[in-house]
Design an enzyme around this catalytic site. Sequence first.
Site, PDB file in Angstrom:
ATOM      1  N   LYS A 144      24.699  21.302  -2.791  1.00  0.00           N
ATOM      2  CA  LYS A 144      25.296  20.060  -2.466  1.00  0.00           C
ATOM      3  C   LYS A 144      26.123  20.155  -1.050  1.00  0.00           C
ATOM      4  O   LYS A 144      26.350  21.264  -0.481  1.00  0.00           O
ATOM      5  CB  LYS A 144      26.095  19.532  -3.523  1.00  0.00           C
ATOM      6  CG  LYS A 144      25.237  19.281  -4.744  1.00  0.00           C
ATOM      7  CD  LYS A 144      25.970  18.589  -6.034  1.00  0.00           C
ATOM      8  CE  LYS A 144      25.173  18.178  -7.273  1.00  0.00           C
ATOM      9  NZ  LYS A 144      25.902  17.384  -7.979  1.00  0.00           N
ATOM     10  N   TYR A 185      18.952  10.039  -7.444  1.00  0.00           N
ATOM     11  CA  TYR A 185      19.829  10.016  -8.854  1.00  0.00           C
ATOM     12  C   TYR A 185      19.706   8.333  -9.634  1.00  0.00           C
ATOM     13  O   TYR A 185      20.617   7.911 -10.069  1.00  0.00           O
ATOM     14  CB  TYR A 185      21.245  10.031  -8.568  1.00  0.00           C
ATOM     15  CG  TYR A 185      21.616  11.511  -8.279  1.00  0.00           C
ATOM     16  CD1 TYR A 185      21.661  12.210  -9.306  1.00  0.00           C
ATOM     17  CD2 TYR A 185      21.933  12.025  -6.818  1.00  0.00           C
ATOM     18  CE1 TYR A 185      21.946  13.749  -9.171  1.00  0.00           C
ATOM     19  CE2 TYR A 185      22.371  13.317  -6.921  1.00  0.00           C
ATOM     20  CZ  TYR A 185      22.387  14.025  -7.836  1.00  0.00           C
ATOM     21  OH  TYR A 185      22.482  15.606  -7.938  1.00  0.00           O
ATOM     22  N   ASN A 245      30.309  19.096  -7.013  1.00  0.00           N
ATOM     23  CA  ASN A 245      30.341  20.208  -8.048  1.00  0.00           C
ATOM     24  C   ASN A 245      29.298  21.570  -7.660  1.00  0.00           C
ATOM     25  O   ASN A 245      28.654  21.867  -8.364  1.00  0.00           O
ATOM     26  CB  ASN A 245      30.022  19.658  -9.564  1.00  0.00           C
ATOM     27  CG  ASN A 245      28.949  18.996  -9.687  1.00  0.00           C
ATOM     28  OD1 ASN A 245      27.901  18.708  -8.716  1.00  0.00           O
ATOM     29  ND2 ASN A 245      28.364  18.759 -10.812  1.00  0.00           N
ATOM     30  N   HIS A 291      23.092  21.244  -8.001  1.00  0.00           N
ATOM     31  CA  HIS A 291      22.630  20.603  -8.994  1.00  0.00           C
ATOM     32  C   HIS A 291      21.314  21.623  -9.666  1.00  0.00           C
ATOM     33  O   HIS A 291      20.745  22.246  -8.995  1.00  0.00           O
ATOM     34  CB  HIS A 291      21.794  19.435  -8.458  1.00  0.00           C
ATOM     35  CG  HIS A 291      20.726  18.658  -9.309  1.00  0.00           C
ATOM     36  ND1 HIS A 291      21.276  17.784 -10.213  1.00  0.00           N
ATOM     37  CD2 HIS A 291      19.585  18.654  -9.102  1.00  0.00           C
ATOM     38  CE1 HIS A 291      20.029  17.248 -10.744  1.00  0.00           C
ATOM     39  NE2 HIS A 291      19.060  17.806 -10.387  1.00  0.00           N
ATOM     40  N   GLU A 344      11.649  16.085  -9.258  1.00  0.00           N
ATOM     41  CA  GLU A 344      12.671  16.057  -8.429  1.00  0.00           C
ATOM     42  C   GLU A 344      12.163  16.866  -7.275  1.00  0.00           C
ATOM     43  O   GLU A 344      12.562  16.839  -5.975  1.00  0.00           O
ATOM     44  CB  GLU A 344      13.878  16.778  -9.003  1.00  0.00           C
ATOM     45  CG  GLU A 344      14.762  15.784 -10.094  1.00  0.00           C
ATOM     46  CD  GLU A 344      15.827  16.635 -10.777  1.00  0.00           C
ATOM     47  OE1 GLU A 344      16.465  16.060 -11.566  1.00  0.00           O
ATOM     48  OE2 GLU A 344      15.978  17.755 -10.490  1.00  0.00           O
TER      49      GLU A 344
HETATM   50  P1  CMP Z   1      24.096  16.349 -11.193  1.00  0.00           P
HETATM   51  O1  CMP Z   1      24.099  17.630 -12.137  1.00  0.00           O
HETATM   52  O2  CMP Z   1      23.695  16.782  -9.759  1.00  0.00           O
HETATM   53  O3  CMP Z   1      23.837  15.093 -11.903  1.00  0.00           O
HETATM   54  C1  CMP Z   1      24.459  13.898 -11.779  1.00  0.00           C
HETATM   55  C2  CMP Z   1      25.939  14.073 -10.989  1.00  0.00           C
HETATM   56  O4  CMP Z   1      26.518  12.932 -11.136  1.00  0.00           O
HETATM   57  C3  CMP Z   1      26.552  15.388 -11.518  1.00  0.00           C
HETATM   58  O5  CMP Z   1      25.986  16.469 -11.293  1.00  0.00           O
HETATM   59  C4  CMP Z   1      28.052  14.798 -10.814  1.00  0.00           C
HETATM   60  O6  CMP Z   1      28.117  15.250  -9.715  1.00  0.00           O
HETATM   61  C5  CMP Z   1      27.963  13.345 -10.890  1.00  0.00           C
HETATM   62  N1  CMP Z   1      28.719  12.964 -11.952  1.00  0.00           N
HETATM   63  C6  CMP Z   1      28.745  12.895 -13.094  1.00  0.00           C
HETATM   64  N2  CMP Z   1      29.887  12.571 -13.751  1.00  0.00           N
HETATM   65  C7  CMP Z   1      30.611  12.067 -12.784  1.00  0.00           C
HETATM   66  C8  CMP Z   1      31.825  11.227 -12.864  1.00  0.00           C
HETATM   67  N3  CMP Z   1      32.543  11.013 -13.849  1.00  0.00           N
HETATM   68  N4  CMP Z   1      32.241  11.016 -11.633  1.00  0.00           N
HETATM   69  C9  CMP Z   1      31.668  11.552 -10.392  1.00  0.00           C
HETATM   70  N5  CMP Z   1      30.565  11.971 -10.228  1.00  0.00           N
HETATM   71  C10 CMP Z   1      29.981  12.246 -11.640  1.00  0.00           C
END
Ligand code: CMP
Length: 143
Positions: free
Chosen positions: A11, A51, A114, A117, A128
Amino acid sequence: MAIERTLTILKPDCVRKGLIGDVTKRIQDAGFKILAMKLTRLTPQTAGGFYAVHRERPFFGELVEFMSSGACVPMILEKENAVADFRALIGATNPAQAAPGTIRADFADSVGENIIHGSDSVENGHIEAAYFFAESDVVANQA
Ligand code: CMP
């Protein structure tokens, strides 16, 4: 166990922190074969499409803004049991809850930013992957 493919995205926070190399090494050291990869930047439209399943969530706007805020590195990975093994390698979505030694525990700052993905199923991995790559981009035979 079956050979599977999964889609990952390093990311924008991963790219900004200069961690493309470190995270890619973790992925390769864990036995994943990279079948396709590129540096790209999502627009808000493409990030929203990727998403779309989260469209009704309160964090959707923040997620789209973040994912289109800079460059990212999508990859198609292959390995036995790839989907589950990759999710174990990266750790829980919220890095505060991620197991020690996982990519998110070691590198990520928050649930929104984070680092990485990973697809949650083989089927979603195929969907995807098609977001970023054509079949002709996939180098399955690397001998
Ligand atoms: P990812 O695994 O890429 O898939 C969905 C994403 O939504 C997840 O990683 C997080 O980065 C994001 N996400 C999930 N929960 C939250 C939250 N409470 N606040 C902000 N982002 C979120």
